[in-house]
Write a protein that holds these residues in place. Structure first.
Motif, PDB file in Angstrom:
ATOM      1  N   ARG A  50      18.202 -22.387  33.304  1.00  0.00           N
ATOM      2  CA  ARG A  50      16.769 -22.658  33.168  1.00  0.00           C
ATOM      3  C   ARG A  50      16.040 -21.465  32.540  1.00  0.00           C
ATOM      4  N   THR A  51      16.199 -21.357  31.255  1.00  0.00           N
ATOM      5  CA  THR A  51      15.493 -20.348  30.481  1.00  0.00           C
ATOM      6  C   THR A  51      15.402 -20.841  29.050  1.00  0.00           C
ATOM      7  N   THR A  52      14.774 -20.084  28.171  1.00  0.00           N
ATOM      8  CA  THR A  52      14.714 -20.470  26.763  1.00  0.00           C
ATOM      9  C   THR A  52      15.984 -20.005  26.061  1.00  0.00           C
ATOM     10  N   PRO A  53      16.426 -20.706  25.036  1.00  0.00           N
ATOM     11  CA  PRO A  53      17.616 -20.255  24.303  1.00  0.00           C
ATOM     12  C   PRO A  53      17.461 -18.833  23.754  1.00  0.00           C
ATOM     13  N   ARG A  54      16.270 -18.501  23.277  1.00  0.00           N
ATOM     14  CA  ARG A  54      16.071 -17.157  22.719  1.00  0.00           C
ATOM     15  C   ARG A  54      16.281 -16.082  23.792  1.00  0.00           C
ATOM     16  N   GLN A  55      15.691 -16.277  24.979  1.00  0.00           N
ATOM     17  CA  GLN A  55      15.843 -15.300  26.041  1.00  0.00           C
ATOM     18  C   GLN A  55      17.303 -15.197  26.495  1.00  0.00           C
ATOM     19  N   PHE A  56      17.974 -16.347  26.566  1.00  0.00           N
ATOM     20  CA  PHE A  56      19.377 -16.364  26.990  1.00  0.00           C
ATOM     21  C   PHE A  56      20.241 -15.520  26.062  1.00  0.00           C
ATOM     22  N   PHE A  57      20.118 -15.749  24.745  1.00  0.00           N
ATOM     23  CA  PHE A  57      20.979 -15.031  23.799  1.00  0.00           C
ATOM     24  C   PHE A  57      20.563 -13.568  23.646  1.00  0.00           C
ATOM     25  N   GLU A  58      19.286 -13.273  23.834  1.00  0.00           N
ATOM     26  CA  GLU A  58      18.850 -11.875  23.810  1.00  0.00           C
ATOM     27  C   GLU A  58      19.506 -11.089  24.950  1.00  0.00           C
ATOM     28  N   GLU A  70      12.984 -27.842  16.118  1.00  0.00           N
ATOM     29  CA  GLU A  70      12.202 -27.331  15.001  1.00  0.00           C
ATOM     30  C   GLU A  70      12.731 -25.956  14.578  1.00  0.00           C
ATOM     31  N   TYR A  71      12.380 -25.588  13.364  1.00  0.00           N
ATOM     32  CA  TYR A  71      12.770 -24.277  12.839  1.00  0.00           C
ATOM     33  C   TYR A  71      12.147 -23.176  13.691  1.00  0.00           C
ATOM     34  N   ASN A  72      12.960 -22.175  14.051  1.00  0.00           N
ATOM     35  CA  ASN A  72      12.486 -21.062  14.883  1.00  0.00           C
ATOM     36  C   ASN A  72      13.173 -19.791  14.402  1.00  0.00           C
ATOM     37  N   ASP A  73      12.469 -19.015  13.594  1.00  0.00           N
ATOM     38  CA  ASP A  73      13.074 -17.843  12.969  1.00  0.00           C
ATOM     39  C   ASP A  73      13.548 -16.824  13.998  1.00  0.00           C
ATOM     40  N   GLY A  74      12.750 -16.604  15.054  1.00  0.00           N
ATOM     41  CA  GLY A  74      13.134 -15.639  16.082  1.00  0.00           C
ATOM     42  C   GLY A  74      14.416 -16.033  16.783  1.00  0.00           C
ATOM     43  N   LEU A  75      14.547 -17.325  17.115  1.00  0.00           N
ATOM     44  CA  LEU A  75      15.764 -17.829  17.763  1.00  0.00           C
ATOM     45  C   LEU A  75      16.960 -17.675  16.834  1.00  0.00           C
ATOM     46  N   HIS A  76      16.773 -18.009  15.564  1.00  0.00           N
ATOM     47  CA  HIS A  76      17.865 -17.923  14.600  1.00  0.00           C
ATOM     48  C   HIS A  76      18.413 -16.498  14.500  1.00  0.00           C
ATOM     49  N   LYS A  77      17.521 -15.530  14.477  1.00  0.00           N
ATOM     50  CA  LYS A  77      17.955 -14.140  14.324  1.00  0.00           C
ATOM     51  C   LYS A  77      18.788 -13.682  15.517  1.00  0.00           C
ATOM     52  N   VAL A  78      18.349 -14.033  16.727  1.00  0.00           N
ATOM     53  CA  VAL A  78      19.083 -13.558  17.902  1.00  0.00           C
ATOM     54  C   VAL A  78      20.414 -14.303  18.065  1.00  0.00           C
ATOM     55  N   VAL A  79      20.440 -15.617  17.741  1.00  0.00           N
ATOM     56  CA  VAL A  79      21.698 -16.364  17.812  1.00  0.00           C
ATOM     57  C   VAL A  79      22.671 -15.861  16.746  1.00  0.00           C
ATOM     58  N   ASP A  80      22.149 -15.556  15.572  1.00  0.00           N
ATOM     59  CA  ASP A  80      22.993 -15.029  14.499  1.00  0.00           C
ATOM     60  C   ASP A  80      23.604 -13.690  14.909  1.00  0.00           C
TER      61      ASP A  80
END
Length: 359
Positions: A112-120, A9-19
């Motif tokens: 074993r973590t969330t993609p957002r936490q990993f890229f942050e 699903e769309y996740n603005d927070g994830l998109h910003k950190v991956v970008d």
């Protein structure tokens, strides 16, 4: 290093950190239409065509050393086969819990973590300098160059197309409201949408698809439920088999004026004549393809929906203009098609992309 974003699903927070991570470390991001990563400027949207049509030299140059994946499945069989053959030295998959499938047959580490936490966490690392940094920049540039090449071939093809499924869906996707929920049924609808793609300017288009076991069950019901739970314009692009199979999705007591449905009716479901494997089996027409003579007009009359039949190129512009005007009723736009023209267009499109690599 290569990032592949799967179905999510769309996740603005994830998109910003991956970008931010991608730009800092010059890392290409592959995201097909159901990844919802089209809103990022540097997303590789046409990987299906790049790795499916590229020559041996191109494919070799794009092989990653480190592959980072997250999300669910990808649509592209070409991408799966490419990454199985051109395996990364290391493949890290990010997933907080549960069993991890391995469609690329190369997972070496599960994180074993969330993609957002990993890229942050990784985004705080220092930049490398010298040869290592230059190497990453060159790899990123290679993917971007291939993306731009396919984009040019793409645009040239759609400048001269006749009336057919792929061409109409291309026009429809470019005319979507800037904020809407786009539902894609399985079989050819989601594949057409992936070949066409969404632009970075269409980040307000949030994509949904019942991939799972990839059957046609419940595609319409999911779109209806989403529309009932929200006032946001909801567009469903579906094939005739998925649409008629799930017609009871409309059998309820509630108006759904924010739901508009595009039915690509080629009278039988033609995916088995388009994809490799079944298309080469003599018995496909008899055992794989269900022939039917139904029209969505009758269903629209039964449920009191607005109905438009689109059966020629001359009608397309006005039909799409009317279709995207939201009022008090559900709308159905039926694209009248046939197996032969759809297959020819699909073949011509793929041939033109291939010629761009062979030239």
């Amino acid at each position: 290093m290569l990032i592949v974003a799967g179905h999510q699903e769309y996740n603005d927070g994830l998109h910003k950190v991956v970008d931010r991570f991608s730009k800092k470390f010059h890392t290409p991001i592959i995201g097909d239409v159901i990844s919802n990563f089209h809103g990022l400027e540097n997303t590789i949207r046409y990987s299906e065509l790049i790795v499916g049509k590229g020559n041996a030299s191109v494919l070799s140059s794009l092989q990653p050393e480190l592959l980072i994946t997250f999300g669910k499945s990808v649509i592209s069989k070409s991408l799966k086969l490419y990454l199985r053959k051109h395996k990364a030295v290391e493949h890290w998959h990010i997933q907080p819990a549960s069993r991890v499938p391995d469609p690329f047959q190369s997972v070496s580490k599960i994180i074993r973590t969330t993609p957002r936490q990993f890229f942050e966490e990784l985004a705080t690392d220092k930049l490398e300098s010298g040869f290592a940094s230059q190497k990453k920049g060159n790899y990123y540039s290679l993917w971007q160059a291939e993306e731009h090449r396919v984009q040019r071939l793409h645009e040239n093809y759609f400048k001269q197309v006749d009336f057919h499924e792929l061409g109409v869906i291309q026009q429809l996707m470019h005319a979507l409201p800037m904020r809407c929920n786009l539902h894609l049924s399985n079989s050819m609808a989601v594949r057409y949408a992936n070949l066409i793609g969404l632009t970075a300017q269409q980040k307000g288009v949030h994509v949904f698809a019942n991939r799972g076991t990839s059957g046609i069950d419940g595609c319409t019901s999911t779109a209806v439920g989403n529309a009932l739970a929200s006032d946001i314009p909801t567009i469903l692009i579906t094939g005739d088999m998925a649409f008629f199979y799930d017609r009871n999705a409309f059998w309820h007591n509630y108006p759904v004026p924010n739901l508009h449905v595009v039915v690509v009716n080629n009278h039988g479901g033609i995916i088995f004549g388009m994809i490799d494997g079944p298309s080469h089996i003599e018995e496909a027409d008899e055992y794989f393809i269900t022939q039917q003579k139904l029209t969505a007009k009758n269903l629209a009359e039964e449920f009191g929906f607005e109905f438009t039949l689109l059966d020629s190129g001359k009608k397309t512009k006005n039909a799409l203009k009317d279709f995207f005007e939201f009022g008090t009723k559900t709308k159905i736009l039926e694209l009248q098609s046939d197996k032969k023209s759809a297959q020819e267009a699909y073949t011509q499109f793929n041939s033109q992309i291939k010629k761009g690599y062979d030239a």
